[in-house]
Design an enzyme around this catalytic site. Structure first.
Site, PDB file in Angstrom:
ATOM      1  N   ASP A  16      -4.759   5.272   6.060  1.00  0.00           N
ATOM      2  CA  ASP A  16      -5.237   6.662   6.526  1.00  0.00           C
ATOM      3  C   ASP A  16      -6.500   5.938   7.765  1.00  0.00           C
ATOM      4  OD1 ASP A  16      -5.940   8.896   7.197  1.00  0.00           O
ATOM      5  OD2 ASP A  16      -6.855   9.572   5.399  1.00  0.00           O
ATOM      6  N   LYS A  27      -0.546   6.956   8.594  1.00  0.00           N
ATOM      7  CA  LYS A  27      -1.097   8.005   9.163  1.00  0.00           C
ATOM      8  C   LYS A  27      -2.125   7.434  10.183  1.00  0.00           C
ATOM      9  CE  LYS A  27      -3.303  10.426   5.717  1.00  0.00           C
ATOM     10  NZ  LYS A  27      -3.634  11.521   4.795  1.00  0.00           N
ATOM     11  N   GLU A  70       0.895  -1.066  -0.099  1.00  0.00           N
ATOM     12  CA  GLU A  70      -0.025  -0.035  -0.076  1.00  0.00           C
ATOM     13  C   GLU A  70       1.011   1.189  -0.106  1.00  0.00           C
ATOM     14  OE1 GLU A  70      -2.619   1.395  -0.495  1.00  0.00           O
ATOM     15  OE2 GLU A  70      -4.222   1.267   0.956  1.00  0.00           O
ATOM     16  N   ASP A  71       0.265   2.408  -0.596  1.00  0.00           N
ATOM     17  CA  ASP A  71       0.982   3.735  -0.597  1.00  0.00           C
ATOM     18  C   ASP A  71       0.842   4.319   0.783  1.00  0.00           C
ATOM     19  OD1 ASP A  71      -1.574   4.032  -0.759  1.00  0.00           O
ATOM     20  OD2 ASP A  71      -1.500   5.257  -2.558  1.00  0.00           O
TER      21      ASP A  71
HETATM   22  P1  5GP Z   1      -7.815   4.595   4.020  1.00  0.00           P
HETATM   23  O1  5GP Z   1      -8.796   3.457   3.541  1.00  0.00           O
HETATM   24  O2  5GP Z   1      -6.914   4.085   4.890  1.00  0.00           O
HETATM   25  O3  5GP Z   1      -8.890   5.682   4.697  1.00  0.00           O
HETATM   26  O4  5GP Z   1      -6.965   5.131   2.849  1.00  0.00           O
HETATM   27  C1  5GP Z   1      -6.143   4.499   2.174  1.00  0.00           C
HETATM   28  C2  5GP Z   1      -6.262   5.177   0.584  1.00  0.00           C
HETATM   29  O5  5GP Z   1      -6.612   6.457   0.637  1.00  0.00           O
HETATM   30  C3  5GP Z   1      -4.693   5.200   0.009  1.00  0.00           C
HETATM   31  O6  5GP Z   1      -4.351   3.915  -0.416  1.00  0.00           O
HETATM   32  C4  5GP Z   1      -4.811   6.536  -0.887  1.00  0.00           C
HETATM   33  O7  5GP Z   1      -5.194   6.232  -2.179  1.00  0.00           O
HETATM   34  C5  5GP Z   1      -5.844   7.396  -0.097  1.00  0.00           C
HETATM   35  N1  5GP Z   1      -4.957   8.242   0.728  1.00  0.00           N
HETATM   36  C6  5GP Z   1      -5.041   8.402   2.046  1.00  0.00           C
HETATM   37  N2  5GP Z   1      -4.453   9.477   2.665  1.00  0.00           N
HETATM   38  C7  5GP Z   1      -3.837   9.973   1.689  1.00  0.00           C
HETATM   39  C8  5GP Z   1      -2.978  11.137   1.157  1.00  0.00           C
HETATM   40  O8  5GP Z   1      -2.492  12.117   2.265  1.00  0.00           O
HETATM   41  N3  5GP Z   1      -2.820  11.625   0.100  1.00  0.00           N
HETATM   42  C9  5GP Z   1      -3.286  10.916  -0.918  1.00  0.00           C
HETATM   43  N4  5GP Z   1      -2.698  11.438  -2.213  1.00  0.00           N
HETATM   44  N5  5GP Z   1      -4.087   9.691  -0.731  1.00  0.00           N
HETATM   45  C10 5GP Z   1      -4.261   9.463   0.454  1.00  0.00           C
END
Ligand code: 5GP
Length: 183
Positions: free
Chosen positions: A102, A130, A98-99
Site C-alpha cells: 500500500d 495498491k 507479501e499480501d
Molecule cells: P504498507 O506498509 O505498504 O502501507 O502496508 C503493508 C501492510 O499493510 C500489508 O501487509 C497489510 O498488512 C496492510 N494493508 C495495506 N492495505 C491493506 C488493505 O487494504 N487491507 C488490509 N486488511 N490490510 C492492508
C-alpha cells in the site's frame, strides 16, 4: 462473515490462476538458484502456502512478523519488527512474500534491512498492489493484481484480526468499520 463483504475483488479462481502464473515466472527467473521465500506474517499465510507449491525449485521458507497498521484501516507509517527471521540472508537471493503493498513503508523498510544484512538480491512477490496508496516510491517486481485504493479483507488480509480465512479478497462494507470505530 460473508455478509460483511460488499464486493468480491479477487475470486478463488483468480487467486489460483495468479499463484500458478507467478509460480511459473519465479521458477523461470530463479532457475539454478535456491532463493529464500520470506513471508510477512500474518497476512502472507494463504498466499505463501499456495504460491510456494507452484515454485518448482528448492527454496527455504522463513517468516517475519512486522506491523504497520496496529488494527485500523490505514498505515501508521511506523514499521515494527515483532518477530525476526531464524535464518541468515547473507549471500542469499530473497523473495519477500507479501499480501499487499500500500504505502510502501513496510516493504521499503524490510528491503533495506535485508540488504543491510547481506542479501544478494531482494525482490517482492505480492498478491495485491495498491499503487495509489504509495507514500514511498516502490515498484514491486512480482504482482498478482493491481487494485484501486480500497480497504480489502480476506485470503490473509484482516480487519481487527478477522476475515483472514475468507477464501477470496473482498471489500469490507464501510458500516462494518464505522460501527466498530464508534464503539
Ligand atoms: P504498507 O506498509 O505498504 O502501507 O502496508 C503493508 C501492510 O499493510 C500489508 O501487509 C497489510 O498488512 C496492510 N494493508 C495495506 N492495505 C491493506 C488493505 O487494504 N487491507 C488490509 N486488511 N490490510 C492492508
Amino acid at each position: 462473515m460473508h455478509n460483511d463483504i460488499s464486493e468480491i475483488l479477487v475470486s478463488e479462481k483468480e487467486i489460483d490462476h495468479i499463484c500458478t502464473e507467478l509460480g511459473q515466472t519465479l521458477t523461470h527467473d530463479y532457475k539454478d538458484k535456491n532463493p529464500i521465500l520470506i513471508g510477512l506474517l500474518k497476512g502472507c499465510v494463504p498466499f505463501m502456502s499456495d504460491l510456494s507449491k507452484k515454485i518448482e525449485l528448492k527454496v527455504d521458507m522463513a517468516y517475519m512478523s512486522v506491523s504497520s497498521y496496529h488494527g485500523g484501516i490505514s498505515s501508521s507509517g511506523d514499521v515494527k519488527i515483532k518477530m525476526d527471521l531464524d535464518i541468515s540472508v547473507s549471500g542469499r537471493h530473497v523473495i519477500i512474500v507479501e499480501d499487499i503493498v500500500d504505502t510502501g513503508n513496510t516493504i521499503v523498510t524490510i528491503v533495506e534491512l535485508l540488504k543491510h544484512r547481506g542479501a544478494l538480491s531482494v525482490e517482492i512477490a505480492t498478491l495485491l498492489d495498491k499503487p495509489e496508496g504509495r507514500t514511498k516510491p516502490y515498484v514491486p517486481k512480482y504482482v498478482g493484481k493491481t487494485i484501486p485504493k480500497l480497504f480489502v479483507v480476506g485470503y490473509g488480509l484482516d480487519y481487527n484480526e478477522y476475515y483472514r480465512n475468507l477464501p477470496y479478497v473482498g471489500v469490507l462494507k464501510p458500516e462494518v468499520y464505522t460501527s466498530e470505530e464508534s464503539k
